[in-house]
Design a protein around this motif. Structure first.
Motif, PDB file in Angstrom:
ATOM      1  N   SER A 119     -30.399  89.511  32.144  1.00 30.82           N
ATOM      2  CA  SER A 119     -30.746  89.235  33.537  1.00 30.82           C
ATOM      3  C   SER A 119     -30.054  90.190  34.479  1.00 30.82           C
ATOM      4  O   SER A 119     -28.895  90.547  34.304  1.00 30.82           O
ATOM      5  CB  SER A 119     -30.374  87.795  33.904  1.00 30.82           C
ATOM      6  OG  SER A 119     -30.795  87.498  35.203  1.00 30.82           O
ATOM      7  N   PHE A 164     -33.668  90.456  26.630  1.00 32.42           N
ATOM      8  CA  PHE A 164     -33.563  90.808  28.053  1.00 32.42           C
ATOM      9  C   PHE A 164     -32.256  90.324  28.642  1.00 32.42           C
ATOM     10  O   PHE A 164     -31.820  89.196  28.392  1.00 32.42           O
ATOM     11  CB  PHE A 164     -34.741  90.205  28.831  1.00 32.42           C
ATOM     12  CG  PHE A 164     -34.686  90.473  30.311  1.00 32.42           C
ATOM     13  CD1 PHE A 164     -35.054  91.702  30.808  1.00 32.42           C
ATOM     14  CD2 PHE A 164     -34.255  89.482  31.190  1.00 32.42           C
ATOM     15  CE1 PHE A 164     -34.993  91.941  32.186  1.00 32.42           C
ATOM     16  CE2 PHE A 164     -34.192  89.717  32.547  1.00 32.42           C
ATOM     17  CZ  PHE A 164     -34.575  90.962  33.046  1.00 32.42           C
ATOM     18  N   PRO A 188     -37.799  88.759  32.584  1.00 30.89           N
ATOM     19  CA  PRO A 188     -38.382  90.067  32.267  1.00 30.89           C
ATOM     20  C   PRO A 188     -39.792  90.169  32.823  1.00 30.89           C
ATOM     21  O   PRO A 188     -40.556  89.203  32.788  1.00 30.89           O
ATOM     22  CB  PRO A 188     -38.392  90.090  30.738  1.00 30.89           C
ATOM     23  CG  PRO A 188     -38.384  88.655  30.333  1.00 30.89           C
ATOM     24  CD  PRO A 188     -37.616  87.918  31.388  1.00 30.89           C
ATOM     25  N   GLU A 189     -40.134  91.340  33.368  1.00 29.64           N
ATOM     26  CA  GLU A 189     -41.475  91.523  33.925  1.00 29.64           C
ATOM     27  C   GLU A 189     -42.476  91.948  32.862  1.00 29.64           C
ATOM     28  O   GLU A 189     -43.670  91.737  33.023  1.00 29.64           O
ATOM     29  CB  GLU A 189     -41.443  92.567  35.046  1.00 29.64           C
ATOM     30  CG  GLU A 189     -40.814  92.059  36.335  1.00 29.64           C
ATOM     31  CD  GLU A 189     -40.861  93.108  37.429  1.00 29.64           C
ATOM     32  OE1 GLU A 189     -41.225  94.251  37.133  1.00 29.64           O
ATOM     33  OE2 GLU A 189     -40.514  92.775  38.571  1.00 29.64           O
TER      34      GLU A 189
END
Length: 260
Positions: A258, A256, A167-168
């Motif tokens: 992927s 999150f 996750p960013e």
């Protein structure tokens, strides 16, 4: 370009063991070299942490008994005194070296006994804390500095032979700093690094055959820690943010999914 300072010399500088001329030369170089100044700061912090956190132990009585046993009981008093005096004098001649060696050996033995007395999860938790502290003190947070996971992910995948979920963003205000290759649980792992306000968050990821598990939270030496398994990946997250904020960060990572 000036040559690098040897690690032994740098350690001696931090411990104040260099002569005045060499000490002054390094101080002058530090004023112009940001990297050197950061290394010295990290070494001084490590030295202070060892002083504050290390266990201290009284030397065992067996040491005195062993020295006394070296003097023959049947010998005349004058002979025993002469031999004892020689042993004591010899002991004091070598005392600085022996004390250093004994202290180092005792510290290693204590650490080993403590280490092997821990459960596998506790040992791994200790590794996670050590890696987090090492990365923040050494100023080596990332191998690839980028907020774009499409740049960081391929690099890590090539180095590690697996593709970590990445996750960013975790929470409003969080910044993805990049990633690095670290070493935990006897294998290379991906370390994803975030900044939350003034705090660093390390998220360690690697493949595992374990079944999915719920998040387990714990605290160690002032750090918040969470770990779980999901979709064939083991996750360990650590930071010194407050408990509520850390819980939200860990759950954001866990939720999150992927993307290719």
């Amino acid at each position: 370009m000036r040559p690098e300072i040897e690690p032994q010399t740098l350690n001696a500088f931090v411990d104040g063991e260099l002569d005045a001329l060499s000490q002054r030369a390094i101080e002058e170089r530090m004023a112009r070299d940001d990297r050197l100044r950061a290394e010295v700061t990290a070494l001084r912090q490590l030295r202070q942490n060892v002083r504050n956190l290390a266990d201290y132990h009284v030397a065992p009585k067996a040491l005195r008994q062993r020295i006394e046993s070296m003097v023959p009981v049947s010998a005349p008093l004058s002979t025993r005194w002469s031999v004892g005096k020689g042993i004591v004098q010899h002991w004091f001649d070598w005392r600085p070296m022996l004390v250093s060696f004994a202290a180092m050996s005792l510290a290693v033995l204590t650490l080993n006994l403590t280490w092997w007395g821990l459960s596998p999860n506790d040992r791994l938790r200790e590794e996670v804390v050590a890696s987090h502290v090492r990365s923040t003190l050494s100023q080596h947070l990332v191998d690839v500095a980028s907020a774009d996971r499409h740049k960081v992910k391929p690099w890590l995948s090539l180095k590690l032979n697996f593709s970590p979920p990445m996750p960013e963003s975790l929470l409003p205000g969080s910044v993805f700093l990049g990633g690095r290759v670290d070493y935990l649980d006897g294998r290379p792992v991906a370390a994803l690094v975030y900044q939350q306000g003034e705090h660093v968050v390390n998220s360690f990821v690697w493949p595992t055959p374990a079944a999915d598990s719920a998040i387990l939270f714990s605290a160690e030496r002032g750090y918040q820690i969470a770990h779980w398994s999901r979709a064939g990946m083991s996750h360990w997250v650590i930071s010194d943010v407050n408990r509520e904020e850390f819980s939200a960060i860990a759950r954001a990572i866990e939720m999150f999914r992927s993307e290719p």
